[in-house]
Structure formats: structure tokens, C-alpha cells
Write a protein that holds these residues in place. Structure first.
Motif, PDB file in Angstrom:
ATOM      1  N   UNK A 184       0.831  -1.206   0.000  1.00 36.02           N
ATOM      2  CA  UNK A 184       0.000   0.000   0.000  1.00 36.02           C
ATOM      3  C   UNK A 184       0.865   1.256   0.000  1.00 36.02           C
ATOM      4  N   UNK A 185       1.910   1.270   0.817  1.00 35.30           N
ATOM      5  CA  UNK A 185       2.838   2.423   0.837  1.00 35.30           C
ATOM      6  C   UNK A 185       3.506   2.601  -0.530  1.00 35.30           C
ATOM      7  N   UNK A 186       3.934   1.504  -1.124  1.00 34.51           N
ATOM      8  CA  UNK A 186       4.615   1.577  -2.422  1.00 34.51           C
ATOM      9  C   UNK A 186       3.680   2.104  -3.518  1.00 34.51           C
ATOM     10  N   UNK A 187       2.408   1.806  -3.390  1.00 32.97           N
ATOM     11  CA  UNK A 187       1.409   2.302  -4.351  1.00 32.97           C
ATOM     12  C   UNK A 187       0.968   3.737  -4.041  1.00 32.97           C
ATOM     13  N   UNK A 188       1.501   4.275  -2.939  1.00 29.19           N
ATOM     14  CA  UNK A 188       1.115   5.605  -2.482  1.00 29.19           C
ATOM     15  C   UNK A 188      -0.390   5.679  -2.202  1.00 29.19           C
ATOM     16  N   UNK A 189      -0.862   4.615  -1.594  1.00 28.57           N
ATOM     17  CA  UNK A 189      -2.273   4.524  -1.209  1.00 28.57           C
ATOM     18  C   UNK A 189      -2.354   4.579   0.305  1.00 28.57           C
ATOM     19  N   UNK A 190      -3.575   4.586   0.838  1.00 34.08           N
ATOM     20  CA  UNK A 190      -3.748   4.774   2.278  1.00 34.08           C
ATOM     21  C   UNK A 190      -4.251   3.561   3.026  1.00 34.08           C
ATOM     22  N   UNK A 191      -5.093   2.757   2.412  1.00 32.95           N
ATOM     23  CA  UNK A 191      -5.782   1.710   3.159  1.00 32.95           C
ATOM     24  C   UNK A 191      -5.366   0.316   2.685  1.00 32.95           C
ATOM     25  N   UNK A 192      -4.574  -0.393   3.473  1.00 28.06           N
ATOM     26  CA  UNK A 192      -4.136  -1.743   3.089  1.00 28.06           C
ATOM     27  C   UNK A 192      -5.303  -2.704   2.856  1.00 28.06           C
TER      28      UNK A 192
ATOM     29  N   UNK B 171      -8.135  -6.088  -0.891  1.00 25.20           N
ATOM     30  CA  UNK B 171      -9.409  -6.481  -1.502  1.00 25.20           C
ATOM     31  C   UNK B 171      -9.342  -6.385  -3.025  1.00 25.20           C
ATOM     32  N   UNK B 172      -8.674  -5.357  -3.539  1.00 23.64           N
ATOM     33  CA  UNK B 172      -8.535  -5.190  -4.984  1.00 23.64           C
ATOM     34  C   UNK B 172      -7.785  -6.362  -5.626  1.00 23.64           C
ATOM     35  N   UNK B 173      -6.791  -6.874  -4.924  1.00 22.56           N
ATOM     36  CA  UNK B 173      -5.924  -7.910  -5.491  1.00 22.56           C
ATOM     37  C   UNK B 173      -6.242  -9.316  -4.992  1.00 22.56           C
ATOM     38  N   UNK B 174      -7.175  -9.429  -4.071  1.00 24.38           N
ATOM     39  CA  UNK B 174      -7.468 -10.713  -3.414  1.00 24.38           C
ATOM     40  C   UNK B 174      -7.762 -11.833  -4.416  1.00 24.38           C
ATOM     41  N   UNK B 175      -8.646 -11.590  -5.372  1.00 19.54           N
ATOM     42  CA  UNK B 175      -9.023 -12.635  -6.322  1.00 19.54           C
ATOM     43  C   UNK B 175      -7.844 -13.064  -7.192  1.00 19.54           C
TER      44      UNK B 175
END
Length: 137
Positions: A71-79, A84-88
Motif C-alpha cells: 500500500x505504501x509503495x502504491x502511495x495509497x492509504x488503506x491496506x 481487496x482489490x488484489x485478493x481474487x
């Protein structure tokens, strides 16, 4: 062969394709084209770059990286959102049958040959970067 390695191989394929597409864009700079056509081609480059990011995230998740780090590497906030986006995709790659793994990895030698044809003097002098990945695990 691990799902992580397969994800890295598909990342290398996507990087090769992006490089080839970018070279084609340079080659057609002077061509007469409509604004729509130029924008469409630029969007293809962006879509492929986004696919590469997704493949790298997948490989890192399969390798055991934490969702916080991803999440940090993507510069996003919520792990939790990122997970959830990558779970499948992670689940699908993790459960990939052996036959599909073999077919997904097929042709990796072509990536090594491509790299050697296009390698610049300032880039690492590796003759088999993808094969080296396979030998590493």
C-alpha cells in the motif's frame, strides 16, 4: 515453479510489450494522425503500464510482502482496500494448476533473447535474466 515466479515472468512480458509499443510510438511521431488516434495510442501505453504495476503487486503479494508495504509503495492509504482489490488475483495465481503454470512460463527464453537484442551498454549485462529467475528458486 512458484506462482510468484510466474507473475514475474508475465511482468517481464508486459514490460517487453510496453517497450515495443513505446518504440512504435516514437517511430510514428511524424505520421499524420487524428487527435483521437494519438490519444488512443497514448492510452494503450498507459493501460499497459498499469498492467505492469498490477503484475508487480501480484508478484510481491505472492512472495509474501505485507499489504501495508504494498500500500505504501502504491502511495495509497488503506491496506484493506488494496488487499481487496488484489485478493481474487492472488487466490487465482496461488491455486494455479501445474499444467497452466507450465504453459504460462513457456517461451521465457524469448524474453532473454529480446533483452539481449535491446540491451543498452549502461544496462546490466545479463545474458539470461528470466532464466536466472527460474534457477533462483
Amino acid at each position: 515453479m512458484t506462482p510468484e515466479i510466474l507473475a514475474r515472468i508475465t511482468t517481464a512480458r508486459a514490460a517487453r510489450d510496453l517497450s515495443d509499443l513505446a518504440r512504435q510510438a516514437v517511430a510514428t511521431t511524424a505520421e499524420t494522425a487524428s487527435p483521437t488516434e494519438r490519444i488512443r495510442k497514448a492510452r494503450e501505453l498507459r493501460q499497459l503500464a498499469n498492467e505492469i504495476v498490477d503484475r508487480v503487486v501480484l508478484a510481491e503479494a505472492l512472495a509474501g510482502a505485507s499489504w501495508e508495504e504494498i500500500t505504501r509503495a502504491l502511495n495509497r492509504r488503506d491496506p484493506d482496500t488494496v488487499r481487496e482489490e488484489y485478493k481474487d488475483a492472488v487466490t487465482e495465481w496461488d491455486a494455479m494448476p501445474e499444467g497452466r503454470k507450465t504453459s504460462t512460463a513457456a517461451g521465457f527464453e524469448d524474453l532473454d533473447a529480446w533483452y539481449n537484442r535491446h540491451r543498452e551498454d549502461h544496462e546490466p549485462e545479463l545474458s539470461t535474466p528470466v532464466a536466472d529467475l527460474l534457477n533462483r528458486h
